[in-house]
Design a protein around this motif. Structure first.
Motif, PDB file in Angstrom:
ATOM      1  N   SER A  20       0.924  -1.107  -0.019  1.00 17.27           N
ATOM      2  CA  SER A  20       0.014   0.016  -0.039  1.00 17.27           C
ATOM      3  C   SER A  20       0.690   1.325  -0.003  1.00 17.27           C
ATOM      4  O   SER A  20       1.955   1.298   0.769  1.00 17.27           O
ATOM      5  CB  SER A  20      -0.912  -0.079   1.314  1.00 17.27           C
ATOM      6  OG  SER A  20      -1.743  -1.022   1.291  1.00 17.27           O
ATOM      7  N   THR A  22       0.073   5.375   0.824  1.00 17.42           N
ATOM      8  CA  THR A  22      -0.992   6.323   1.159  1.00 17.42           C
ATOM      9  C   THR A  22      -0.217   7.540   0.905  1.00 17.42           C
ATOM     10  O   THR A  22       0.887   7.939   1.527  1.00 17.42           O
ATOM     11  CB  THR A  22      -1.432   6.189   2.583  1.00 17.42           C
ATOM     12  OG1 THR A  22      -1.764   4.709   2.660  1.00 17.42           O
ATOM     13  CG2 THR A  22      -2.444   7.199   3.026  1.00 17.42           C
ATOM     14  N   SER A  70      -3.685  -0.572  -8.466  1.00 18.36           N
ATOM     15  CA  SER A  70      -5.079  -0.173  -8.260  1.00 18.36           C
ATOM     16  C   SER A  70      -4.946   1.059  -7.168  1.00 18.36           C
ATOM     17  O   SER A  70      -4.050   1.188  -6.397  1.00 18.36           O
ATOM     18  CB  SER A  70      -6.180  -1.205  -7.850  1.00 18.36           C
ATOM     19  OG  SER A  70      -5.729  -1.774  -6.539  1.00 18.36           O
ATOM     20  N   ARG A  71      -6.008   1.593  -7.433  1.00 20.13           N
ATOM     21  CA  ARG A  71      -6.360   2.731  -6.150  1.00 20.13           C
ATOM     22  C   ARG A  71      -7.597   2.911  -5.693  1.00 20.13           C
ATOM     23  O   ARG A  71      -8.658   2.808  -6.334  1.00 20.13           O
ATOM     24  CB  ARG A  71      -5.675   4.179  -6.948  1.00 20.13           C
ATOM     25  CG  ARG A  71      -6.483   4.849  -8.038  1.00 20.13           C
ATOM     26  CD  ARG A  71      -5.926   5.944  -8.485  1.00 20.13           C
ATOM     27  NE  ARG A  71      -6.433   6.333  -9.904  1.00 20.13           N
ATOM     28  CZ  ARG A  71      -6.307   7.374 -10.250  1.00 20.13           C
ATOM     29  NH1 ARG A  71      -5.366   8.245 -10.076  1.00 20.13           N
ATOM     30  NH2 ARG A  71      -6.737   7.891 -11.390  1.00 20.13           N
ATOM     31  N   ASP A  72      -7.697   3.556  -4.413  1.00 19.46           N
ATOM     32  CA  ASP A  72      -8.827   3.596  -3.850  1.00 19.46           C
ATOM     33  C   ASP A  72      -8.653   5.169  -3.301  1.00 19.46           C
ATOM     34  O   ASP A  72      -8.245   5.558  -2.221  1.00 19.46           O
ATOM     35  CB  ASP A  72      -8.800   2.705  -2.503  1.00 19.46           C
ATOM     36  CG  ASP A  72     -10.139   3.019  -1.527  1.00 19.46           C
ATOM     37  OD1 ASP A  72     -10.853   4.053  -1.753  1.00 19.46           O
ATOM     38  OD2 ASP A  72     -10.616   2.137  -0.959  1.00 19.46           O
ATOM     39  N   ASN A  73      -9.379   6.097  -4.233  1.00 16.64           N
ATOM     40  CA  ASN A  73      -9.439   7.656  -3.830  1.00 16.64           C
ATOM     41  C   ASN A  73     -10.024   7.857  -2.437  1.00 16.64           C
ATOM     42  O   ASN A  73      -9.454   8.899  -1.921  1.00 16.64           O
ATOM     43  CB  ASN A  73      -9.942   8.148  -5.180  1.00 16.64           C
ATOM     44  CG  ASN A  73      -9.235   7.970  -6.258  1.00 16.64           C
ATOM     45  OD1 ASN A  73      -8.042   7.902  -6.402  1.00 16.64           O
ATOM     46  ND2 ASN A  73      -9.866   8.245  -7.350  1.00 16.64           N
ATOM     47  N   LYS A  75      -9.352   6.607   0.122  1.00 13.81           N
ATOM     48  CA  LYS A  75      -8.519   6.518   1.124  1.00 13.81           C
ATOM     49  C   LYS A  75      -7.186   6.814   0.574  1.00 13.81           C
ATOM     50  O   LYS A  75      -6.073   6.914   1.542  1.00 13.81           O
ATOM     51  CB  LYS A  75      -8.274   4.882   1.422  1.00 13.81           C
ATOM     52  CG  LYS A  75      -9.515   3.958   1.912  1.00 13.81           C
ATOM     53  CD  LYS A  75      -9.392   2.659   2.081  1.00 13.81           C
ATOM     54  CE  LYS A  75     -10.502   1.905   2.827  1.00 13.81           C
ATOM     55  NZ  LYS A  75     -10.029   0.528   3.077  1.00 13.81           N
ATOM     56  N   THR A  77      -5.087   6.024  -1.364  1.00 12.08           N
ATOM     57  CA  THR A  77      -4.108   4.833  -1.148  1.00 12.08           C
ATOM     58  C   THR A  77      -4.055   4.064  -2.686  1.00 12.08           C
ATOM     59  O   THR A  77      -5.047   3.922  -3.315  1.00 12.08           O
ATOM     60  CB  THR A  77      -4.435   3.844  -0.297  1.00 12.08           C
ATOM     61  OG1 THR A  77      -4.554   4.626   0.985  1.00 12.08           O
ATOM     62  CG2 THR A  77      -3.551   2.602   0.016  1.00 12.08           C
ATOM     63  N   TYR A  79      -2.504   0.605  -4.386  1.00  9.17           N
ATOM     64  CA  TYR A  79      -1.949  -0.775  -4.067  1.00  9.17           C
ATOM     65  C   TYR A  79      -1.371  -1.336  -5.068  1.00  9.17           C
ATOM     66  O   TYR A  79      -1.414  -1.072  -6.345  1.00  9.17           O
ATOM     67  CB  TYR A  79      -3.243  -1.670  -3.683  1.00  9.17           C
ATOM     68  CG  TYR A  79      -4.088  -1.026  -2.840  1.00  9.17           C
ATOM     69  CD1 TYR A  79      -5.361  -0.315  -3.087  1.00  9.17           C
ATOM     70  CD2 TYR A  79      -3.786  -1.120  -1.476  1.00  9.17           C
ATOM     71  CE1 TYR A  79      -5.962   0.111  -1.887  1.00  9.17           C
ATOM     72  CE2 TYR A  79      -4.563  -0.653  -0.251  1.00  9.17           C
ATOM     73  CZ  TYR A  79      -5.763  -0.017  -0.714  1.00  9.17           C
ATOM     74  OH  TYR A  79      -6.725   0.454   0.283  1.00  9.17           O
TER      75      TYR A  79
END
Length: 125
Positions: A20, A22, A70-73, A75, A77, A79
């Protein structure tokens, strides 16, 4: 932009791992993000990355088909998922970010403006 990489550790050949990264200081969606690996005594090498303006993620030939970024906007973050790891994947993994990098330079370490502190991955049986 401050980056915090995490998720490293000792894994066995054939295992999967997820790292991860961040970001703080800038929203995830505004950044291009890349992952690099540095093995002991060797230069930092590109693993994969994507440009903030979209398009397909770019991967090094050595990990193509085994890696997904991939990304989690929500968060902030990004990955790095790596499957079927090999001893040659051992090293310190760094994430990098940039607001200005161009797509053709994603694999060039000196083109990135911001770096995380790295997380160590050891692939060993």
């Amino acid at each position: 932009v401050q980056l915090q990489a995490s998720g490293g550790g000792v894994v066995h050949p054939g295992d999967s791992l997820r790292l991860s990264c961040t970001a703080s200081g800038r929203t995830n969606s505004a950044l291009s993000v890349g992952w690099f690996r540095q093995a002991p005594g060797k230069e930092r090498e590109f693993v994969g990355g994507f440009h903030r303006r979209g398009g397909s993620a770019l991967y090094a030939d050595s990990v193509k088909g085994r890696c997904t970024i991939s990304r989690d906007n929500a968060k902030n973050t990004v990955y790095l998922q790596m499957n079927s790891v090999r001893p040659g994947n051992t090293g310190v993994y760094y994430c990098a970010a940039s607001l200005t990098i161009i797509y053709s330079q994603l694999s060039v370490p000196s083109s990135w403006n911001h770096w995380g502190q790295g997380t160590l991955v050891t692939v060993s049986s």
